[in-house]
Design a protein around this motif. Structure first.
Motif, short mmCIF file in Angstrom:
data_model
loop_
_atom_site.label_atom_id
_atom_site.label_comp_id
_atom_site.label_asym_id
_atom_site.label_seq_id
_atom_site.Cartn_x
_atom_site.Cartn_y
_atom_site.Cartn_z
N LEU A 99 0.78 -1.23 0.11
CA LEU A 99 0.10 -0.03 0.08
C LEU A 99 0.82 1.19 0.04
N GLN A 122 -2.91 -1.93 -3.52
CA GLN A 122 -3.88 -1.09 -4.04
C GLN A 122 -4.42 -1.83 -5.45
N VAL A 137 -8.89 -1.90 -2.04
CA VAL A 137 -7.66 -2.58 -2.10
C VAL A 137 -7.99 -4.25 -2.43
#
Length: 434
Positions: free
Chosen positions: A373, A405, A413
């Motif tokens: 992320l 992501q 996500v």
């Protein structure tokens, strides 16, 4: 599904680069000794992009244009053009000799949607799209790339970069540079901050004085048996993500909330005994945690692991926010003292002849969750648009997960999770709260 290789070549740096032996830190030596295989899927753009000024080659993903940009990118990222070597005392190093990175062009007899509609990382996916070498041991090549042209248009870029060279941040920094050069940017604009190659900033103290024990690096905790597993990609839509985070305290990250949920689902699906222990391995980027901090463009492995150990009944019976907070506390305690302790601990273990745990054969009670992320994984535009999908080509052990992501940030996500097939149905029901 069939993929035929039509060209294989070595791409050397376009300019002279330093010829030297690059020392590897203890954190470099503690990672799996293999190439990390990734795939980037590019569908045919609806509107053809114009050729940038000064571009070499024509057409969608013209190999000559990519090779010319790769040669330029290997100038600042010159360790990727070297070979894994052995230095004094048998310690691994990178021999920066400029021999070049492997570049392969291939063609497939299937369309991208056939594979990426319901994508699954697997050994077969890696075999098709990422060049393979039989061993990650010296004197192996450090970086390999394959451009595969799909039936009806579309391209898959497969990358295999040896893990001792860098972590995820370093890998995506390189890809950003390569793609920027392919779009016609000058070297400074494409690269941004030059990669920082001095890894002696992470040298152990003399004498090494670890402040803590670090069992997460011990082979004793990798006592699992090889088990058949499959990998699935699970979407965490914004609604589910908001629901998970609503049960957590303010300041708890997406990673901690999703990992807490994943940990619970794993315990349920595997039917772990409530009174038994379960362990979660968590990574922490240390660039900003050291004093003084490492350069943000540090090109090496700047990730340390921590371990959260608790009872299964606590993971299941306590509120989700409690579990997420325990994960957050583990990540937050990684500071300068902790990092120096890890580096020194690995030094002491190597002096005793012990090897750091590099594999992923975890017991069924354990989980390892890596976060991508916040990384620029979708900033990979060679001039024909950004990828629709980026993911590992293969996972290397059951109980291993990535939280990443999506191409569209508004879609939430994704979780890529490797699990034994007999647990999948139960896991998916619990994961989606059915």
């Amino acid at each position: 599904m069939k993929v035929d290789v039509v060209e294989t070549t070595l791409v050397a740096p376009s300019e002279d680069t330093p010829r030297r032996e690059l020392w590897l830190s203890n954190l470099d030596l503690a990672v799996p000794r293999t190439h990390t295989p990734l795939v980037y899927y590019y569908p045919v753009p609806a509107t053809p992009a114009p050729e940038p000024a000064g571009a070499v080659g024509e057409g969608f993903f013209a190999p000559e244009r990519l090779k010319a940009a790769l040669a330029r990118a290997l100038v600042p990222f010159y360790p990727l053009a070297g070979r894994l070597g052995v230095g004094e005392g048998g310690r691994l190093q990178i021999d920066c000799n400029g021999e070049g990175a492997l570049f392969v062009v291939a063609r497939a007899d299937f369309a991208g949607e056939e594979l990426f509609q319901d994508y699954e990382p697997s050994p077969e996916t890696r075999r098709m799209f990422v060049p393979f070498v039989p061993s990650g041991e010296p004197p192996c090549i450090m970086a390999m790339f394959q451009v595969t042209f799909l039936k009806g248009g579309g391209v898959v870029l497969g990358t295999g970069i040896h893990h001792v060279t860098m972590d995820g941040m370093g890998a995506f920094h390189f890809i950003q540079t390569w793609t920027g050069l392919a779009r016609g940017l000058d070297a400074a604009e494409a690269c941004g901050s030059l990669p920082f190659h001095d890894r002696t900033l992470l040298r152990a103290r003399s004498p090494p004085t670890p402040a803590f024990d670090h069992p997460v690096y011990s082979l004793a905790l990798l006592n699992g048996c090889p088990r058949p597993f499959v990998t699935r990609v699970y979407s965490v839509a914004p609604k589910l993500l908001a629901d998970l985070k609503s049960h957590c305290a303010p300041g708890v990250s997406t990673y901690c909330a999703v990992t807490a949920h994943l940990w619970r689902c794993m315990c349920v699906a595997r039917g772990l005994a409530p009174a038994s222990d379960t362990r979660l391995r968590v990574p922490a980027n240390i660039r900003h945690r050291l004093r003084p901090p490492l350069p943000r463009s540090y090109f090496g492995n700047a990730i340390v692991r921590d371990l959260v150990t608790t009872r299964v009944e606590d993971v299941l019976a306590r509120p989700l926010g409690f579990v997420a907070q325990a994960i957050k506390d583990a990540v937050d305690r990684v500071d300068d003292v902790y990092v120096r302790s890890v580096v020194d601990y690995l030094e002491v273990e190597s002096e005793k002849g012990s090897q750091a745990a590099r594999g992923q054969l975890m017991p069924e009670s354990d989980l390892w969750v890596v976060s991508w992320l916040g990384m620029p994984m979708y900033d990979a535009d060679f001039g024909w648009g950004t990828p629709r999908f980026v993911a590992p080509a293969q996972m290397f052990g059951s109980g291993t997960a990535y939280v990443t992501q999506r191409a569209d940030m508004d879609e939430g996500v994704a979780v890529l999770f490797g699990l034994e097939p007999e647990y999948l149905q139960c896991f998916e029901k619990v994961f989606y709260r059915e």
